[in-house]
Design an enzyme around this catalytic site. Sequence first.
Site, short mmCIF file in Angstrom:
data_model
loop_
_atom_site.label_atom_id
_atom_site.label_comp_id
_atom_site.label_asym_id
_atom_site.label_seq_id
_atom_site.Cartn_x
_atom_site.Cartn_y
_atom_site.Cartn_z
N ARG A 238 0.85 -1.18 0.00
CA ARG A 238 0.00 0.00 0.00
C ARG A 238 0.89 1.24 0.00
O ARG A 238 1.91 1.27 0.70
CB ARG A 238 -0.90 0.04 1.24
CG ARG A 238 -2.10 -0.93 1.18
CD ARG A 238 -3.14 -0.49 0.14
NE ARG A 238 -4.29 -1.37 0.10
CZ ARG A 238 -4.43 -2.45 -0.67
NH1 ARG A 238 -3.46 -2.80 -1.51
NH2 ARG A 238 -5.53 -3.16 -0.63
N GLU A 267 -3.78 7.32 -4.56
CA GLU A 267 -4.11 6.79 -5.89
C GLU A 267 -5.37 7.43 -6.43
O GLU A 267 -6.33 7.60 -5.69
CB GLU A 267 -4.28 5.27 -5.79
CG GLU A 267 -2.96 4.60 -5.48
CD GLU A 267 -3.08 3.09 -5.32
OE1 GLU A 267 -4.09 2.50 -5.76
OE2 GLU A 267 -2.14 2.52 -4.77
N HIS A 285 -1.12 -0.03 -9.94
CA HIS A 285 -1.73 -0.96 -8.98
C HIS A 285 -2.22 -2.24 -9.69
O HIS A 285 -3.42 -2.52 -9.75
CB HIS A 285 -2.89 -0.29 -8.22
CG HIS A 285 -3.17 -0.96 -6.90
ND1 HIS A 285 -3.60 -0.29 -5.78
CD2 HIS A 285 -3.08 -2.27 -6.52
CE1 HIS A 285 -3.77 -1.15 -4.78
NE2 HIS A 285 -3.46 -2.35 -5.20
C1 GLV Z 1 -4.90 -5.31 -3.75
O1 GLV Z 1 -4.24 -4.34 -3.61
C2 GLV Z 1 -5.48 -6.07 -2.69
O2 GLV Z 1 -5.36 -5.69 -1.53
O3 GLV Z 1 -6.09 -7.09 -2.99
#
Ligand code: GLV
Length: 325
Positions: A238, A267, A285
């Site tokens: 993250r 983001e 991402h």
């Molecule tokens: C993606 O970032 C997730 O947490 O599945």
Amino acid sequence: MKVFISRAIPPAGLQVLEEATGLEIDYNQRDEGLSKAGLIGRASRAEGLLCLLTDKIDAEVLAGCPNLKVVSNMAVGYNNIEVAEATRRGILVTNTPGVLSESTADLTWALLLAVARRLGEGERMVRAGEWHGWGPLQLLGGEVNGKTLGLIGMGRIGQAVARRAAGFNMKVIYFNRSKLDQALETELKATRVGLDELIAESDFVSLHAPYTQETHHLIDGEMLARMRPEAYLINTSRGPLVDEAALVAVLKNNRIGGAGLDVYEQEPLLYPGLRELDNVVLAPHLGSATHQTRGEMSRLAATNLVMGLRGERPLHPVNPEVLEG
Ligand code: GLV
């Protein structure tokens, strides 16, 4: 029971919900998140909510949807949900761990290799028509084979990343709240160390910890300053684990080798200056973004939701205390 799906998802999950008896499904079929008001508007009478990491499920949303019994996040990370508030309201929260570990580990390696071997820069050069042939000094990058990989967080994804390191003959060290059991450490050839030691010794530092109050800006200016001058930082967990302002500053000064990022503090906004830097590889991402993984996440999120609504223990409850209470 009413169920709301907040955004277009792979069909596998929809099928699970359609096959479950007694559900009335409302589905936002657009591949775009709703505003908070839009989400509350659509989910206000729902007992079940299947949401994505782009939905912020905060106290206001939970209050605006008073019938909610289960919030099923189609993600392993659930920092987009105020879990304590959900628990206080007796709402079960679920997530989708496991099914995305391998694809996220693959993406981690893609970023690691891309930044070390300057693949982004090379690709931009070729596309721009600026490549004038092989050169002995052209785009020299960092060696991967035999180097030290430091993993911060050693859950399922960290372990999947460690497994791949064997193919690169790397030394693997990790920092984690708990120590892996001996058999697993031996299998992964991984050694648990303190955070300071990991930062000082790693040629590649890769983040695989959840985002919590404790991990906020875990990698700050001070930590970055203690990295080896040629080391790389990889983040597929993250964004806010890293202080992006501090990262941009060290990248600008070439104080570390570079960074490979899949996630960002705000983001989809990028910290000013990040986009202009050549020593960073920027992915949008994509950690779990394969057809197979997203299908499995969709199916698992729907299964969790159905089980929770039936009063069964779902496969992956985040706040199981709600079930006991
Ligand atoms: C993606 O970032 C997730 O947490 O599945």
